[in-house]
Design a protein around this motif. Structure first.
Motif, PDB file in Angstrom:
ATOM      1  N   GLY A 160       0.816  -1.214   0.000  1.00 16.36           N
ATOM      2  CA  GLY A 160       0.000   0.000   0.000  1.00 16.36           C
ATOM      3  C   GLY A 160       0.845   1.257   0.000  1.00 16.36           C
ATOM      4  O   GLY A 160       0.559   2.216  -0.724  1.00 16.36           O
ATOM      5  N   GLU A 161       1.914   1.239   0.801  1.00 15.57           N
ATOM      6  CA  GLU A 161       2.804   2.398   0.839  1.00 15.57           C
ATOM      7  C   GLU A 161       3.513   2.583  -0.498  1.00 15.57           C
ATOM      8  O   GLU A 161       3.626   3.701  -1.008  1.00 15.57           O
ATOM      9  N   PHE A 162       3.988   1.498  -1.114  1.00 16.72           N
ATOM     10  CA  PHE A 162       4.701   1.595  -2.379  1.00 16.72           C
ATOM     11  C   PHE A 162       3.789   2.125  -3.486  1.00 16.72           C
ATOM     12  O   PHE A 162       4.192   2.977  -4.275  1.00 16.72           O
ATOM     13  N   VAL A 163       2.569   1.615  -3.562  1.00 18.69           N
ATOM     14  CA  VAL A 163       1.625   2.100  -4.569  1.00 18.69           C
ATOM     15  C   VAL A 163       1.363   3.589  -4.356  1.00 18.69           C
ATOM     16  O   VAL A 163       1.361   4.377  -5.309  1.00 18.69           O
ATOM     17  N   GLY A 164       1.165   3.997  -3.116  1.00 16.54           N
ATOM     18  CA  GLY A 164       0.944   5.408  -2.807  1.00 16.54           C
ATOM     19  C   GLY A 164       2.128   6.284  -3.189  1.00 16.54           C
ATOM     20  O   GLY A 164       1.954   7.374  -3.741  1.00 16.54           O
ATOM     21  N   ARG A 165       3.333   5.801  -2.925  1.00 18.74           N
ATOM     22  CA  ARG A 165       4.532   6.563  -3.276  1.00 18.74           C
ATOM     23  C   ARG A 165       4.666   6.754  -4.776  1.00 18.74           C
ATOM     24  O   ARG A 165       5.248   7.720  -5.237  1.00 18.74           O
ATOM     25  N   MET A 166       4.141   5.799  -5.548  1.00 15.71           N
ATOM     26  CA  MET A 166       4.209   5.921  -7.008  1.00 15.71           C
ATOM     27  C   MET A 166       3.029   6.711  -7.574  1.00 15.71           C
ATOM     28  O   MET A 166       2.886   6.837  -8.790  1.00 15.71           O
ATOM     29  N   GLY A 167       2.159   7.241  -6.699  1.00 14.11           N
ATOM     30  CA  GLY A 167       1.055   8.079  -7.160  1.00 14.11           C
ATOM     31  C   GLY A 167      -0.233   7.339  -7.424  1.00 14.11           C
ATOM     32  O   GLY A 167      -1.149   7.876  -8.049  1.00 14.11           O
ATOM     33  N   GLY A 168      -0.339   6.104  -6.932  1.00 13.20           N
ATOM     34  CA  GLY A 168      -1.536   5.311  -7.180  1.00 13.20           C
ATOM     35  C   GLY A 168      -2.370   5.063  -5.947  1.00 13.20           C
ATOM     36  O   GLY A 168      -2.068   5.553  -4.860  1.00 13.20           O
ATOM     37  N   LYS A 169      -3.412   4.311  -6.133  1.00 10.08           N
ATOM     38  CA  LYS A 169      -4.322   3.894  -5.057  1.00 10.08           C
ATOM     39  C   LYS A 169      -4.491   2.389  -5.158  1.00 10.08           C
ATOM     40  O   LYS A 169      -4.375   1.806  -6.236  1.00 10.08           O
ATOM     41  N   ILE A 170      -4.815   1.746  -4.017  1.00 10.63           N
ATOM     42  CA  ILE A 170      -4.991   0.300  -3.989  1.00 10.63           C
ATOM     43  C   ILE A 170      -6.225  -0.045  -3.168  1.00 10.63           C
ATOM     44  O   ILE A 170      -6.551   0.658  -2.207  1.00 10.63           O
ATOM     45  N   TRP A 171      -6.923  -1.105  -3.575  1.00 13.93           N
ATOM     46  CA  TRP A 171      -8.108  -1.538  -2.844  1.00 13.93           C
ATOM     47  C   TRP A 171      -8.341  -3.030  -3.059  1.00 13.93           C
ATOM     48  O   TRP A 171      -7.763  -3.632  -3.956  1.00 13.93           O
ATOM     49  N   ILE A 172      -9.197  -3.589  -2.221  1.00 12.76           N
ATOM     50  CA  ILE A 172      -9.489  -5.026  -2.247  1.00 12.76           C
ATOM     51  C   ILE A 172     -10.990  -5.234  -2.316  1.00 12.76           C
ATOM     52  O   ILE A 172     -11.745  -4.581  -1.596  1.00 12.76           O
ATOM     53  N   GLU A 173     -11.395  -6.186  -3.153  1.00 13.39           N
ATOM     54  CA  GLU A 173     -12.774  -6.677  -3.183  1.00 13.39           C
ATOM     55  C   GLU A 173     -12.702  -8.178  -2.969  1.00 13.39           C
ATOM     56  O   GLU A 173     -11.892  -8.857  -3.602  1.00 13.39           O
ATOM     57  N   SER A 174     -13.514  -8.686  -2.052  1.00 14.36           N
ATOM     58  CA  SER A 174     -13.417 -10.106  -1.736  1.00 14.36           C
ATOM     59  C   SER A 174     -14.719 -10.624  -1.168  1.00 14.36           C
ATOM     60  O   SER A 174     -15.460  -9.893  -0.507  1.00 14.36           O
TER      61      SER A 174
END
Length: 166
Positions: free
Chosen positions: A133-147
């Motif tokens: 999550g931190e790495f994605v944020g540092r690259m300017g993105g967002k992350i989420w989960i559907e399950s």
């Protein structure tokens, strides 16, 4: 590791999603073969993202490893990606055991250790998703989960298609 901020020297550049996903997936292929899991990778050779390749590889390896870990023998893990004007979206989907809804919100939080054994007792540290999550944020993105428990999990994230501000 959980109490220290991650100090990263990023080297962002354009890269082919297909090529870099293939490279990162190489580390997981043997694990998938060992469980007879079909690993299906997106194949659009023209789709590009802008980010740090090393961070991207770490993100993809972690997400694929988790997907294989929580997918039963003979299952399926698929990577797909798409684009809009300024962002690319990547999804790692499995038909594994799924995640209880009340746990999803805490999975990316540092300090929450939710290590769970995989379908054949694989183990982890519980540190992967907070770092992802931190790495994605540092690259300017967002992350989420559907399950859905018993149905599988999709982890999706975005990255810029162009450098921010251009």
């Amino acid at each position: 590791a959980r109490s220290q901020p991650v100090r990263l020297v990023m080297k962002p550049d354009f890269f082919s999603l297909k090529d870099e996903i293939g490279y990162a997936a190489g580390a997981i292929a043997e694990m998938a073969r060992g469980k007879n899991i079909s690993l299906i990778l997106g194949d659009d050779p023209m789709l590009m993202a802008f980010g740090d390749r090393n961070l991207f590889h770490t993100v993809v390896r972690n997400l694929l490893s988790n997907a294989v870990k929580f997918t039963p023998n003979g299952g399926r893990v698929e990577v797909a990606f798409s684009s809009d004007d300024d962002m690319v979206k990547m999804m790692v989907a499995d038909n594994g055991i799924g995640i209880e809804p009340e746990r999803i919100n805490d999975l990316f939080k540092a300090g929450k250790n939710y290590s769970t054994s995989g379908t054949v007792n694989e183990y982890g540290t519980g540190l992967g998703l907070p770092l992802v999550g931190e790495f994605v944020g540092r690259m300017g993105g967002k992350i989420w989960i559907e399950s859905l428990p018993g149905k599988g999990t999709t982890v999706a994230f975005t990255l810029p298609a162009t450098p921010v501000g251009l």
